[in-house]
Structure formats: C-alpha cells, structure tokens
Scaffold this motif. Structure first.
Motif, PDB file in Angstrom:
ATOM      1  N   SER A   1       0.852  -1.186   0.000  1.00 41.84           N
ATOM      2  CA  SER A   1       0.000   0.000   0.000  1.00 41.84           C
ATOM      3  C   SER A   1       0.886   1.233   0.000  1.00 41.84           C
ATOM      4  N   GLY A   2       0.526   2.186  -0.824  1.00 43.68           N
ATOM      5  CA  GLY A   2       1.333   3.384  -0.953  1.00 43.68           C
ATOM      6  C   GLY A   2       0.479   4.633  -0.899  1.00 43.68           C
ATOM      7  N   PRO A   3       1.024   5.728  -1.375  1.00 45.18           N
ATOM      8  CA  PRO A   3       0.290   6.999  -1.361  1.00 45.18           C
ATOM      9  C   PRO A   3      -1.010   6.901  -2.161  1.00 45.18           C
ATOM     10  N   THR A   4      -2.019   7.581  -1.714  1.00 49.04           N
ATOM     11  CA  THR A   4      -3.318   7.567  -2.377  1.00 49.04           C
ATOM     12  C   THR A   4      -3.195   8.098  -3.798  1.00 49.04           C
ATOM     13  N   GLY A   5      -3.768   7.358  -4.728  1.00 47.64           N
ATOM     14  CA  GLY A   5      -3.761   7.781  -6.121  1.00 47.64           C
ATOM     15  C   GLY A   5      -2.528   7.364  -6.888  1.00 47.64           C
ATOM     16  N   LYS A   6      -1.535   6.844  -6.187  1.00 45.80           N
ATOM     17  CA  LYS A   6      -0.297   6.396  -6.841  1.00 45.80           C
ATOM     18  C   LYS A   6      -0.375   4.893  -7.138  1.00 45.80           C
TER      19      LYS A   6
ATOM     20  N   TYR B   1       6.205   4.475  -6.489  1.00 39.18           N
ATOM     21  CA  TYR B   1       4.786   4.797  -6.633  1.00 39.18           C
ATOM     22  C   TYR B   1       4.663   5.933  -7.628  1.00 39.18           C
ATOM     23  N   LEU B   2       3.940   5.677  -8.713  1.00 35.34           N
ATOM     24  CA  LEU B   2       3.869   6.620  -9.818  1.00 35.34           C
ATOM     25  C   LEU B   2       2.423   6.932 -10.174  1.00 35.34           C
ATOM     26  N   ASP B   3       2.247   8.082 -10.805  1.00 38.83           N
ATOM     27  CA  ASP B   3       0.945   8.424 -11.366  1.00 38.83           C
ATOM     28  C   ASP B   3       0.745   7.664 -12.672  1.00 38.83           C
ATOM     29  N   PRO B   4      -0.495   7.394 -13.058  1.00 42.19           N
ATOM     30  CA  PRO B   4      -0.715   6.787 -14.366  1.00 42.19           C
ATOM     31  C   PRO B   4      -0.122   7.672 -15.465  1.00 42.19           C
ATOM     32  N   GLY B   5       0.418   7.038 -16.501  1.00 41.13           N
ATOM     33  CA  GLY B   5       1.005   7.812 -17.590  1.00 41.13           C
ATOM     34  C   GLY B   5       2.166   7.086 -18.227  1.00 41.13           C
TER      35      GLY B   5
ATOM     36  N   GLY C   1       1.445  -7.005 -15.466  1.00 42.27           N
ATOM     37  CA  GLY C   1       0.568  -6.037 -14.837  1.00 42.27           C
ATOM     38  C   GLY C   1      -0.159  -5.197 -15.869  1.00 42.27           C
ATOM     39  N   SER C   2      -0.543  -4.016 -15.460  1.00 40.87           N
ATOM     40  CA  SER C   2      -1.379  -3.146 -16.289  1.00 40.87           C
ATOM     41  C   SER C   2      -0.533  -2.078 -16.959  1.00 40.87           C
ATOM     42  N   GLY C   3      -0.260  -2.271 -18.248  1.00 37.71           N
ATOM     43  CA  GLY C   3       0.538  -1.319 -19.013  1.00 37.71           C
ATOM     44  C   GLY C   3       1.237  -2.029 -20.146  1.00 37.71           C
ATOM     45  N   TYR C   4       2.105  -1.313 -20.823  1.00 38.93           N
ATOM     46  CA  TYR C   4       2.840  -1.942 -21.928  1.00 38.93           C
ATOM     47  C   TYR C   4       4.164  -1.239 -22.146  1.00 38.93           C
ATOM     48  N   LEU C   5       5.077  -1.966 -22.801  1.00 36.53           N
ATOM     49  CA  LEU C   5       6.403  -1.461 -23.167  1.00 36.53           C
ATOM     50  C   LEU C   5       6.410  -1.130 -24.651  1.00 36.53           C
ATOM     51  N   SER C   6       7.169  -0.082 -25.007  1.00 40.49           N
ATOM     52  CA  SER C   6       7.241   0.272 -26.420  1.00 40.49           C
ATOM     53  C   SER C   6       8.270  -0.586 -27.168  1.00 40.49           C
ATOM     54  N   GLU C   7       9.493  -0.708 -26.637  1.00 40.87           N
ATOM     55  CA  GLU C   7      10.543  -1.492 -27.288  1.00 40.87           C
ATOM     56  C   GLU C   7      11.298  -2.282 -26.226  1.00 40.87           C
ATOM     57  N   PRO C   8      10.849  -3.493 -25.920  1.00 46.84           N
ATOM     58  CA  PRO C   8      11.431  -4.260 -24.804  1.00 46.84           C
ATOM     59  C   PRO C   8      12.868  -4.697 -25.018  1.00 46.84           C
ATOM     60  N   ASN C   9      13.371  -4.712 -26.249  1.00 44.85           N
ATOM     61  CA  ASN C   9      14.739  -5.173 -26.499  1.00 44.85           C
ATOM     62  C   ASN C   9      15.783  -4.071 -26.379  1.00 44.85           C
ATOM     63  N   ASN C  10      15.366  -2.838 -26.115  1.00 51.12           N
ATOM     64  CA  ASN C  10      16.292  -1.709 -25.996  1.00 51.12           C
ATOM     65  C   ASN C  10      16.586  -1.400 -24.537  1.00 51.12           C
ATOM     66  N   LEU C  11      17.842  -1.070 -24.260  1.00 51.01           N
ATOM     67  CA  LEU C  11      18.202  -0.632 -22.903  1.00 51.01           C
ATOM     68  C   LEU C  11      17.417   0.611 -22.506  1.00 51.01           C
ATOM     69  N   ASP C  12      17.191   1.495 -23.457  1.00 57.36           N
ATOM     70  CA  ASP C  12      16.476   2.758 -23.226  1.00 57.36           C
ATOM     71  C   ASP C  12      15.143   2.686 -23.964  1.00 57.36           C
TER      72      ASP C  12
ATOM     73  N   LEU D   1       1.894   3.227 -17.929  1.00 56.51           N
ATOM     74  CA  LEU D   1       1.401   2.653 -16.683  1.00 56.51           C
ATOM     75  C   LEU D   1      -0.078   2.963 -16.512  1.00 56.51           C
ATOM     76  N   THR D   2      -0.895   1.894 -16.333  1.00 52.21           N
ATOM     77  CA  THR D   2      -2.321   2.082 -16.068  1.00 52.21           C
ATOM     78  C   THR D   2      -2.753   1.400 -14.773  1.00 52.21           C
ATOM     79  N   GLY D   3      -1.898   0.540 -14.233  1.00 55.06           N
ATOM     80  CA  GLY D   3      -2.211  -0.158 -12.996  1.00 55.06           C
ATOM     81  C   GLY D   3      -0.951  -0.772 -12.421  1.00 55.06           C
ATOM     82  N   PRO D   4      -1.068  -1.501 -11.296  1.00 52.32           N
ATOM     83  CA  PRO D   4       0.118  -2.106 -10.675  1.00 52.32           C
ATOM     84  C   PRO D   4       0.913  -2.926 -11.684  1.00 52.32           C
ATOM     85  N   MET D   5       2.250  -2.857 -11.557  1.00 47.79           N
ATOM     86  CA  MET D   5       3.111  -3.475 -12.570  1.00 47.79           C
ATOM     87  C   MET D   5       4.412  -3.960 -11.957  1.00 47.79           C
ATOM     88  N   VAL D   6       4.934  -5.048 -12.522  1.00 47.08           N
ATOM     89  CA  VAL D   6       6.282  -5.522 -12.228  1.00 47.08           C
ATOM     90  C   VAL D   6       7.101  -5.395 -13.505  1.00 47.08           C
TER      91      VAL D   6
END
Length: 202
Positions: free
Chosen positions: A16-21, A58-62, A92-103, A108-113
C-alpha cells in the motif's frame, strides 16, 4: 510474477502506498542457465526518478522512460560472470514500447512488475596467470653471489578467491568477459644467499 529456484517458496504481501499512486516493482536478473541471479542495476524513469533494483516506486498513471543506466555488458563480481542485456519484461497493467532496448518507454495504467533480464556468458577459456620478475623457489647468481628464494608461491586474488601462484603460474577455466585479478602490492620474499670468494694463488 515469481522467480523461484527448486525447493523454495514465496510469501505474498500487500503493498500500500500513497493515495492515487500506482505501485511499480522494478527488478533485474541474470540467467546463468540454471538459475536467475538477482542483480542491482540503476534504472532512470525520467523526471529525476532513479532507482536501484530491486525497488518499489509509486507513480501516477502515464508514460515514463525506462533507461538501464548500467548499460551492457555488466560484470557480476560475486559470480565471476559477465552478462549481456537481453530485454525488459512486464507483468501487470501497461505496456512497453521497445522491450529489447536498454532505453525504452512504458505506459502505466495499474500495478506493474518490470524486470530487466540479462543473459550470463557461460563459455569458458583456459587462462594462465603468472608473476613476472619475482624469484619464486629458484636461484639466481650474479657476481659470485647466489640467492635462493624460500618462497615458492605468492597469494593472488582472482574473482574474490585466493590462489597460491608459483613461478609457472596457474591455469584456470574462466568464462568469457571481465574478471578481477589482484596481485599483492607488497610481498615479503625470504632468501638464502651464498657468497663465493675466489682467492688468487701466488
């Protein structure tokens, strides 16, 4: 997502973290062919957010940047292994743009690992390590004076392990990549000496 070795278990906990995060768990592993080795790497998420894995933030959605500051390859000194970056993965909830790149970037739309995966180099080569310019277990004669070393070896630290190395050196099977070899900065060498005096006949 759990990374488990044989005969191990896991206990789940509620975060559990900050509200809204939204909690984001960032980890990194190196695969050595038989198990996943947890490794600490620095990850830049942009906006002045830098973490050292493993870490929960703990991050805001985005959308956020995802930059592995350590780069590739990296040296795992505790294991004597060199590992190359393979890819990022998420659960979790979200997606990666280019998973094979270091950068890369993630949304983020929900909890994620987020996991950075490295592949450890396992190919081995024979490497001979030997001292130079140090008399070990031998004799040297100069101007009628013979000195014999009573030391047959000196301690050398290779990948945090001590080896007693003689004049002919030591041959090890080392994996491809980086290794730490430390010769002693100072070493006491004990000698016997023999002086031959030649007296001319009159």
């Amino acid at each position: 997502m759990y990374y488990l070795n044989p005969n191990t278990s896991v206990v789940t906990v509620t975060i559990s973290g900050p509200t809204g995060k939204i909690p984001v768990y960032i980890v990194a592993f190196a695969d050595n062919g038989s198990k996943a080795i947890p490794i600490p790497i620095k990850v830049d998420l942009g906006n002045g957010i830098t973490v050292l894995t493993p870490q929960v933030v703990y991050l805001d959605p985005g959308s956020y940047t995802l930059d592995d500051i350590n780069g590739s390859p990296i040296f795992l000194s505790s294991y004597g292994l060199t590992a190359n970056f393979l890819d990022w993965s998420i659960v979790g909830s979200g997606y990666l743009s280019e998973p094979n790149n270091l950068d890369t970037q993630f949304t983020l739309t929900g909890p994620m690992v987020i996991t950075a995966v490295y592949n450890a180099s396992l190919q081995k080569y024979q490497v001979t390590i030997e001292p130079q310019g140090i008399l070990l277990g031998g004799s040297s004669t100069n101007n009628g004076i013979t000195i014999t070393s009573l030391n047959t070896t000196i301690p050398v630290i290779i990948n945090n392990k001590v080896y007693n190395v003689g004049s002919s050196g030591i041959t090890l099977n080392l994996t491809y990549g980086y290794h730490i070899i430390e010769f002693p900065q100072e070493q006491n060498i004990t000698f016997n000496y023999l002086v031959i005096i030649l007296t001319p006949h009159l």
